[in-house]
Design a protein around this motif. Structure first.
Motif, PDB file in Angstrom:
ATOM      1  N   TYR A  91     -29.962  65.358  19.440  1.00 32.86           N
ATOM      2  CA  TYR A  91     -29.914  64.297  18.646  1.00 32.86           C
ATOM      3  C   TYR A  91     -29.789  65.006  17.136  1.00 32.86           C
ATOM      4  O   TYR A  91     -30.434  65.879  16.776  1.00 32.86           O
ATOM      5  N   ILE A  92     -28.793  64.190  16.503  1.00 29.97           N
ATOM      6  CA  ILE A  92     -28.518  64.684  15.175  1.00 29.97           C
ATOM      7  C   ILE A  92     -28.251  63.660  14.114  1.00 29.97           C
ATOM      8  O   ILE A  92     -27.788  62.726  14.323  1.00 29.97           O
ATOM      9  N   HIS A  93     -29.061  63.836  12.926  1.00 32.98           N
ATOM     10  CA  HIS A  93     -29.108  62.780  11.978  1.00 32.98           C
ATOM     11  C   HIS A  93     -27.660  62.941  11.225  1.00 32.98           C
ATOM     12  O   HIS A  93     -27.168  64.064  10.667  1.00 32.98           O
ATOM     13  N   PRO A  94     -26.631  62.096  11.139  1.00 32.11           N
ATOM     14  CA  PRO A  94     -25.284  62.090  10.703  1.00 32.11           C
ATOM     15  C   PRO A  94     -25.098  62.661   9.344  1.00 32.11           C
ATOM     16  O   PRO A  94     -24.360  63.684   9.025  1.00 32.11           O
ATOM     17  N   PRO A  95     -25.982  62.028   8.391  1.00 26.57           N
ATOM     18  CA  PRO A  95     -25.912  62.843   7.032  1.00 26.57           C
ATOM     19  C   PRO A  95     -25.984  64.189   6.809  1.00 26.57           C
ATOM     20  O   PRO A  95     -25.582  64.895   6.159  1.00 26.57           O
ATOM     21  N   PHE A  96     -27.015  64.872   7.775  1.00 29.51           N
ATOM     22  CA  PHE A  96     -27.359  66.017   7.905  1.00 29.51           C
ATOM     23  C   PHE A  96     -26.171  66.805   8.165  1.00 29.51           C
ATOM     24  O   PHE A  96     -25.708  68.072   7.728  1.00 29.51           O
ATOM     25  N   LEU A  97     -25.488  66.588   9.296  1.00 28.53           N
ATOM     26  CA  LEU A  97     -24.151  67.184   9.627  1.00 28.53           C
ATOM     27  C   LEU A  97     -23.047  66.958   8.477  1.00 28.53           C
ATOM     28  O   LEU A  97     -22.374  68.023   8.579  1.00 28.53           O
TER      29      LEU A  97
END
Length: 295
Positions: A91-97
């Protein structure tokens, strides 16, 4: 880094950390696996079995299959509850990517759809590609001690570069087919729902369109997708509303354009599935748009 064994705990952790987490799931995990959430999801199957319905596409889950699911796509995993299904989910936080990306290398590209009809959420990895991915995941989960955060981000960036390359290569070679259902009926129902998602959709209307009984249509849909028609319609409408809100639409406008006819029901359904109210969701994306302009 910590590896979670429950998707509900993993989703809570990524919301708190605002980065990424890994879940190693061995069972069906039906209740915990939310079908609408605010992060990117990489679903990596390490055993065969079941199907994954993503928006309007139904896929077979095979060993070595990797699914790319963005934060605007609903998804339902269905399988025999008596079996064990080994899979890793990131699971990836979009702003982080997006922050990890550069003008030359957009790491979010594998999650972008750009209105393209011809694409697949699924990439079936070869044995060598599976081995490469397993090695990167092992390196990621084995980081610890001094410099752990830096090493995690470094290996994660390497992982996302490789996955974007695999995704781009698969799309160039041709779209991989969706699951071959035992019956084309459910595919036709899914297509009909998505073509009429903003209209008044009731089970009786859908059943009448196919000249079938309400009960038969409901049983067939549940057997093939693992969810009910009403839950699927609600999830699809919520994901559409999320897209409108992310682009700056008002809550009322998003409610109407996604097919909801009752504002109160929309707010309740949105908050239940997404975890925050549509107003708060709209404000978060408004802040993000402002931050982008300042950069």
């Amino acid at each position: 880094m910590q590896e979670y064994t429950n998707s509900q705990e993993a989703l809570a952790a990524v919301e708190q950390s605002k980065t990424f987490v890994i879940a190693n799931l061995n069972d069906f995990d039906e209740i915990a696996h939310k079908n609408v959430h605010n992060c990117y999801e990489l679903f990596y199957a390490q055993s065969s079995g079941g199907k994954l319905l993503i928006d309007n596409r139904n896929y077979l889950v095979e060993r070595g299959s990797l699914f790319f699911i963005n934060d605007f796509e609903s998804h339902f995993f269905t399988a025999e509850k008596t079996n064990m299904y080994q899979r890793k989910v990131i699971y990836i936080h979009p702003p982080f990517l997006r922050r990890l990306s550069t003008p030359q290398t957009d790491l979010t590209q594998c999650f972008q759809r750009d209105g393209r009809e011809r694409f697949s959420h699924k990439v079936l990895l070869s044995k060598s590609q599976q081995s490469q991915l397993n090695q990167l995941l092992q390196r990621l989960t084995n980081t610890s001690g001094y410099g752990q955060d830096i090493m995690e981000q470094s290996v994660f960036s390497e992982l996302m570069v490789q996955l974007n390359l695999l995704f781009a290569q698969a799309m160039e070679e041709g779209v991989q087919p969706s699951a071959n259902n035992d019956s084309n009926l459910v595919d036709d129902i899914i297509k009909y729902i998505n073509e009429n998602i903003t209209d008044r959709l009731q089970i009786s209307i859908i059943a009448a369109h196919f000249y079938l009984s309400d009960a038969y249509v409901c049983r067939a849909f549940k057997a093939q997708t693992g969810t009910t028609i009403n839950k699927y319609i609600t999830a699809r409408r919520i994901t559409i509303a999320k897209q409108y809100l992310a682009k700056g639409s008002t809550v009322l406008n998003a409610c109407e354009k996604s097919g909801f006819r009752d504002y109160t029901n929309f707010v309740k359904a949105f908050t239940k599935l997404v975890g925050i109210s549509p107003k708060k969701y709209e404000k978060l994306h408004a802040q993000e748009r402002i931050s982008k302009k300042k950069q």
